[in-house]
Every structure is written in structure tokens, then in C-alpha cells.
Design an enzyme around this catalytic site. Sequence first.
Site, PDB file in Angstrom:
ATOM      1  N   LYS A  54       0.896  -1.172   0.000  1.00  0.00           N
ATOM      2  CA  LYS A  54       0.000   0.000   0.000  1.00  0.00           C
ATOM      3  C   LYS A  54       0.929   1.214   0.000  1.00  0.00           C
ATOM      4  O   LYS A  54       1.619   1.485   0.994  1.00  0.00           O
ATOM      5  CB  LYS A  54      -0.893  -0.039   1.244  1.00  0.00           C
ATOM      6  N   GLY A 111       4.578   3.683  10.251  1.00  0.00           N
ATOM      7  CA  GLY A 111       3.744   4.880  10.241  1.00  0.00           C
ATOM      8  C   GLY A 111       3.364   5.270  11.655  1.00  0.00           C
ATOM      9  O   GLY A 111       4.075   4.954  12.618  1.00  0.00           O
ATOM     10  N   SER A 112       2.235   5.934  11.767  1.00  0.00           N
ATOM     11  CA  SER A 112       1.837   6.505  13.054  1.00  0.00           C
ATOM     12  C   SER A 112       1.287   5.443  14.004  1.00  0.00           C
ATOM     13  O   SER A 112       0.869   4.362  13.582  1.00  0.00           O
ATOM     14  CB  SER A 112       0.755   7.558  12.814  1.00  0.00           C
ATOM     15  N   GLY A 169      -2.382   4.789  13.060  1.00  0.00           N
ATOM     16  CA  GLY A 169      -2.524   3.910  11.898  1.00  0.00           C
ATOM     17  C   GLY A 169      -2.106   2.480  12.231  1.00  0.00           C
ATOM     18  O   GLY A 169      -2.813   1.529  11.901  1.00  0.00           O
ATOM     19  N   GLY A 170      -0.958   2.352  12.877  1.00  0.00           N
ATOM     20  CA  GLY A 170      -0.446   1.012  13.198  1.00  0.00           C
ATOM     21  C   GLY A 170      -1.389   0.258  14.112  1.00  0.00           C
ATOM     22  O   GLY A 170      -1.640  -0.939  13.931  1.00  0.00           O
ATOM     23  N   GLU A 199       5.853  -0.702  13.047  1.00  0.00           N
ATOM     24  CA  GLU A 199       6.886   0.183  13.612  1.00  0.00           C
ATOM     25  C   GLU A 199       6.287   1.565  13.640  1.00  0.00           C
ATOM     26  O   GLU A 199       5.976   2.123  12.590  1.00  0.00           O
ATOM     27  CB  GLU A 199       8.133   0.183  12.716  1.00  0.00           C
ATOM     28  N   CYS A 251      11.299   8.956  13.293  1.00  0.00           N
ATOM     29  CA  CYS A 251      10.751   8.187  14.418  1.00  0.00           C
ATOM     30  C   CYS A 251      11.759   8.127  15.556  1.00  0.00           C
ATOM     31  O   CYS A 251      11.414   7.758  16.672  1.00  0.00           O
ATOM     32  CB  CYS A 251      10.384   6.785  13.958  1.00  0.00           C
ATOM     33  N   GLU A 306       3.950  11.254  20.879  1.00  0.00           N
ATOM     34  CA  GLU A 306       4.933  11.729  19.903  1.00  0.00           C
ATOM     35  C   GLU A 306       4.438  13.035  19.257  1.00  0.00           C
ATOM     36  O   GLU A 306       3.287  13.124  18.834  1.00  0.00           O
ATOM     37  CB  GLU A 306       5.118  10.670  18.808  1.00  0.00           C
TER      38      GLU A 306
HETATM   39  P1  NAP Z   1       0.398   7.135   8.806  1.00  0.00           P
HETATM   40  O1  NAP Z   1      -0.475   8.310   8.684  1.00  0.00           O
HETATM   41  O2  NAP Z   1       0.091   6.173   9.891  1.00  0.00           O
HETATM   42  O3  NAP Z   1       0.360   6.404   7.392  1.00  0.00           O
HETATM   43  C1  NAP Z   1       0.995   5.165   7.108  1.00  0.00           C
HETATM   44  C2  NAP Z   1       0.122   4.346   6.176  1.00  0.00           C
HETATM   45  O4  NAP Z   1      -0.925   3.736   6.926  1.00  0.00           O
HETATM   46  C3  NAP Z   1      -0.566   5.143   5.081  1.00  0.00           C
HETATM   47  O5  NAP Z   1      -0.540   4.370   3.899  1.00  0.00           O
HETATM   48  C4  NAP Z   1      -1.976   5.304   5.595  1.00  0.00           C
HETATM   49  O6  NAP Z   1      -2.913   5.373   4.538  1.00  0.00           O
HETATM   50  C5  NAP Z   1      -2.184   3.999   6.334  1.00  0.00           C
HETATM   51  N1  NAP Z   1      -3.175   4.120   7.397  1.00  0.00           N
HETATM   52  C6  NAP Z   1      -3.184   5.030   8.398  1.00  0.00           C
HETATM   53  N2  NAP Z   1      -4.238   4.803   9.209  1.00  0.00           N
HETATM   54  C7  NAP Z   1      -4.882   3.717   8.712  1.00  0.00           C
HETATM   55  C8  NAP Z   1      -6.037   2.988   9.120  1.00  0.00           C
HETATM   56  N3  NAP Z   1      -6.745   3.335  10.185  1.00  0.00           N
HETATM   57  N4  NAP Z   1      -6.415   1.928   8.372  1.00  0.00           N
HETATM   58  C9  NAP Z   1      -5.722   1.583   7.255  1.00  0.00           C
HETATM   59  N5  NAP Z   1      -4.625   2.238   6.831  1.00  0.00           N
HETATM   60  C10 NAP Z   1      -4.205   3.293   7.550  1.00  0.00           C
HETATM   61  O7  NAP Z   1       1.909   7.577   9.076  1.00  0.00           O
HETATM   62  P2  NAP Z   1       2.907   8.510   8.214  1.00  0.00           P
HETATM   63  O8  NAP Z   1       2.364   9.860   8.053  1.00  0.00           O
HETATM   64  O9  NAP Z   1       3.343   7.794   7.006  1.00  0.00           O
HETATM   65  O10 NAP Z   1       4.250   8.549   9.059  1.00  0.00           O
HETATM   66  C11 NAP Z   1       4.508   9.281  10.204  1.00  0.00           C
HETATM   67  C12 NAP Z   1       4.691   8.327  11.375  1.00  0.00           C
HETATM   68  O11 NAP Z   1       5.508   7.194  11.017  1.00  0.00           O
HETATM   69  C13 NAP Z   1       5.390   8.961  12.555  1.00  0.00           C
HETATM   70  O12 NAP Z   1       4.661   8.638  13.710  1.00  0.00           O
HETATM   71  C14 NAP Z   1       6.757   8.279  12.583  1.00  0.00           C
HETATM   72  O13 NAP Z   1       7.346   8.241  13.870  1.00  0.00           O
HETATM   73  C15 NAP Z   1       6.436   6.925  12.066  1.00  0.00           C
HETATM   74  N6  NAP Z   1       7.596   6.233  11.526  1.00  0.00           N
HETATM   75  C16 NAP Z   1       8.106   5.167  12.211  1.00  0.00           C
HETATM   76  C17 NAP Z   1       9.231   4.523  11.754  1.00  0.00           C
HETATM   77  C18 NAP Z   1       9.786   3.360  12.516  1.00  0.00           C
HETATM   78  O14 NAP Z   1      10.677   2.707  12.006  1.00  0.00           O
HETATM   79  N7  NAP Z   1       9.322   3.069  13.700  1.00  0.00           N
HETATM   80  C19 NAP Z   1       9.862   4.949  10.579  1.00  0.00           C
HETATM   81  C20 NAP Z   1       9.310   6.034   9.886  1.00  0.00           C
HETATM   82  C21 NAP Z   1       8.169   6.667  10.379  1.00  0.00           C
HETATM   83  P3  NAP Z   1      -3.676   6.726   4.183  1.00  0.00           P
HETATM   84  O15 NAP Z   1      -2.725   7.857   4.379  1.00  0.00           O
HETATM   85  O16 NAP Z   1      -4.075   6.503   2.778  1.00  0.00           O
HETATM   86  O17 NAP Z   1      -4.826   6.794   5.139  1.00  0.00           O
END
Ligand code: NAP
Length: 525
Positions: free
Chosen positions: A179, A236-237, A240-241, A260, A297, A390
Site C-alpha cells: 500500500k 507509520g503513526s 494507523g499502526g 513500527e 521516528c 509523539e
Molecule cells: P500514517 O499516517 O500512519 O500512514 C501510514 C500508512 O498507513 C498510510 O498508507 C496510511 O494510509 C495507512 N493508514 C493510516 N491509518 C490507517 C487505518 N486506520 N487503516 C488503514 N490504513 C491506515 O503515518 P505517516 O504519516 O506515514 O508517518 C509518520 C509516522 O511514522 C510517525 O509517527 C513516525 O514516527 C512513524 N515512523 C516510524 C518509523 C519506525 O521505524 N518506527 C519509521 C518512519 C516513520 P492513508 O494515508 O491513505 O490513510
Amino acid sequence: MQLTGKNYIAGETSAEGSEVFYSVDPRSKATGDLPFCSATQAEVDRAVDAAVAAFAELRNYSSNRIADFMDEIAARIDGIGDKLLHTADRETGLGLPRLTGERERTTGQIRAFASLLREGDYLRAIINSEGPGQPSVRQMQFPVGPVAIFAASNFPFAFAVPGGDTASAIAAGCPIVVKAHPGHPATSELFAIAISAAVEAQGFPAGMFSMVQGAGIDVGQWLVANDGIEAVGFTGSLRGGRAIYDAAAARPRPIPVYAEMGSVNPVLITQAALANRGDELANGLVGSITLGTGQFCTNPGLILLQNSPASQEFIASVTAKMNAAPEGVLLNAAIEQGLQSAVSQTRDNPNISILTGGEAVADSDFFCFRNTVMQTTASAIRADDALQVEHFGPVTLFVLCEDQDDLRETVNALEGNLTSTVHAEEDDLESIGDLLHQLREKAGRVIWNGFPTGVAVIPAMQHGGPYPATTAPSTTSVGMNAIYRFMRPIAFQNVPDALLPDPLKDENPLGITRLVDGVNTDGAL
Ligand code: NAP
């Protein structure tokens, strides 16, 4: 490479849906011309069906064949050339130097997995011979099957379509359905073209790779709910996770989710460290907090200090430097809004002081938020877990502790994180040991006299940590061990040699290292 705005389903482009979205340049907020088509449920299901069919073939492929495929992917990513960097820069505002480094890291980790496969020992073959009252049992690792992968916004290469989850799942021998992140759809399509071409060139089944686009949660939810998916890699967040984790657990047949997520990465600084290198620390900290506009992150979001005149002076110095640092570009409107809402919730707490920033920049031409420093007390952090949230951007929170007991209690109250950092001096070694090991319980990586941003892709690296940093603290998403998220051990009891997989046969035809009755050997039995 001509962009289409379509989904890539088992080697075919597809755009059956009516919902479209566009790239947005975060530096100007200008929208691109090409519409990107969100996948329909039928397209998602087709991608998963093709992955299931591909797995039936793939399970017979040798490690070397998969390694050749991975090298082909890396070469084809290199082949995209500067177009990749310019496209990603336009969609993320991360800048060409950062993106150039991230591209090297991305192809580097794909090639590193290819080397791991050729060497063969990753299969973790274990043999226990038959003995009195004991059967012959032989175990090794096998791929789990089709994997769903969610790309993050802040690493358009290294945690996205060709990123660490993709590399480790393919290395494990799993077909993938990615995705893409809606923050960089054009960049994602360039990768989809390159990987699809590698699939064809290496004669792999078309369902080995699919990429679905989507700006909204439906596409991801359909993907996770599909019974053909056996595991999920998510970056991701927390919001979301957690939603994906819950969706996977709610399936009639639940599956593991390796999510993650975000982290506040506590940093503890002793008084001796402040006295010896306060200036150096202030500069290092500000550099780490503002690196990539704080969108890491591993950003240091919580700084623990004992209350003292030296600590007050240090906080004032960091605040002045943050105030003087230019505002950076945030990735997209959702990140800007998310940051505004997280900071405004935190500042509603009466025990929070805003030392600088704390708000958006009015009428900015680009997505941004003011560099922000906040301060609170240890007792306030302990009383309200919401203060450990965060703030994804150039934001940090100083926490003042009254004494060592206050500090210890606060460290105990910390939630799970990706990293914990200690800045201390030689004289602290005796007194800091307990605290360092307390911090160890809270994180996947403990850093001494350094900064948490920057994650080396090397075998010993651990990028993970207790919830809420991840949903699977015993695994890592960076480094070679990431492959084991997408493999599972299977034991063969008293199975005839002719029916055993090659890595477990008596003569050890692959010449790999195996643990035979407690001894590591690459010989035959
Ligand atoms: P995000 O908003 O959670 O998006 C990640 C993916 O998940 C997107 O494709 C989003 O799709 C999908 N998604 C989100 N909520 C969903 C739900 N309820 N159901 C199904 N799919 C869903 O995060 P982001 O903006 O990409 O990244 C920022 C975050 O990533 C920060 O919190 C950062 O700390 C974290 N991060 C962590 C690491 C690590 O290694 N731990 C590395 C990099 C980033 P849509 O946008 O299409 O809804």
C-alpha cells in the site's frame, strides 16, 4: 518511465476506481497534474489472489534465485537515475542530499539481503539426531506467504515501496502487496515500474509484486482483511499502526502485524555531562531535533534533566538555538495538522510551559510548524501518560526531575520507545548503571553519548521496542534479522531424507552452517 497514476496489479496497470488524488509539493502546496487512482476492493483482492498464486510457485525457488531477483531490483532502482530524486524531492521536500543518501541505503539493504541469501546460514537449520527415547527432529525457517506492506511518508525510499519491509519480505521468499503512501504517489509508481520490470526479467510469477495506491484508510483495511495475507509490515503513526493491528486481530484468522510506529526517544543528561560539554550537547541536540524537520521516528522528543541552575541554563541555550533555527518544510498537510493537534493537546495541560514555538506559522507558503521547546516536571509526566505522545516534527519536551529518586520513578513510568539515550561522564559510571538498565527495559536500542537520529543498517542493529513503539518488540525492521518477521520455523520429525528440504538433508548439499546436536558445522552428517 512514463507515469500513469494507476495501480500495479501482478504486472498489469489498473485504474477501475473513481476516487483520485494528487501529489502535493510541500514547498509550495501546489498540486500536481496527474490524477492517482485509489484502488478498489476488487483490485486489492486481485492483487492478493495473484500473490497467493505466486507463493505456490515461489516456495520451490532457491535462495540464490531470489538473491538474483533482489540484485535486479536494486539495479533497476539505480537505473531510474536522477528522475527518482527529483520526483521524490518534489513530493516530500526532503532535499536532494538526504534523498541521495536514502537511495543508497535502500539499494544497499536490498543487496545486503541478497548476500545473506547466497550465504545460506539465515535458514537456521537445526538437527537433533535420533537417540534413546528421542526422535530425529530437523528444523529450518520457511517463508510465511503473501505479505501486506504499508509505506511511511517520511522515508519515501527506505521505509516505502522498495524499503526495509519489502526487502526483508522478498528475501524471506514472500510475495508482497504494497500500500503506497499517498504523500508520494509518483515516487511510488517509479518504484513499482522498476520492481515489476525486475519480476518479468527474472521470470518470477507476476503476483510476486503488486502496489496499490490509496488516499484514505479503505485500501489498507481491505488489504489486511483479505484472508490470503499472512503477515503485515507497517511503518507509520501509532494511530494507523494500532488500527491495522486491531483489524488483523479481528479477522476470523488473525495474522501477525509488525508495526513500527512513533516514539519519543527519551534522552537523559547528567549534571556532569552538562558541566563538561553543555555547549556541544545543546548544538547536538538542536541538530538532532531539527534534522529532517524533526520528522524521524528516532527524534529526541523527551529530555530528562535534574533541576539545577546548570539545567536551566542548558534549557535556555537549547531554546535560543531552536528559536534561531530556520523553520523546515513538513512533508504534507496531514503531518502539519497532526503536529498542530498533538502540540495543542499537550499545551492544554496546565503543567506544560511553552518556551518557544508551540504554534503553526501563519500564512506560510509551505507546510511547517515553529521549532518548539516545552518544559514540564517529572511528576506531571507520571500523572499523565498523554504527555508521552509523539510530536512528529521539530518539537521537544524537557522534563525536570527533583532528585535521583524522582528521575528513577520517571524512567520507570516511561512507555516503550525505539531508543533511549544517556549522556554521562566517566565519573557517572557507578551511579548511572541502574538507570541505564532501567532505560534498557523501555527501548530497543540504548545509546551512550550520542543522538538517536540515524539508524545504521548493520547486522547488530535493533530497530524496534516495546509498545507503543512497535506491536512486536522481539523483532526489528532494520538489519538482517528483519527477515525473521516473515519466516516461521517448521520442524520435521522422522521424515525420510529424500523428502527433506535440501538444507536439512544428511549430506548438506548447500554446504550451509547447521547446528547439529549442539555443534555448528557445515559438514555432512
Ligand atoms: P500514517 O499516517 O500512519 O500512514 C501510514 C500508512 O498507513 C498510510 O498508507 C496510511 O494510509 C495507512 N493508514 C493510516 N491509518 C490507517 C487505518 N486506520 N487503516 C488503514 N490504513 C491506515 O503515518 P505517516 O504519516 O506515514 O508517518 C509518520 C509516522 O511514522 C510517525 O509517527 C513516525 O514516527 C512513524 N515512523 C516510524 C518509523 C519506525 O521505524 N518506527 C519509521 C518512519 C516513520 P492513508 O494515508 O491513505 O490513510
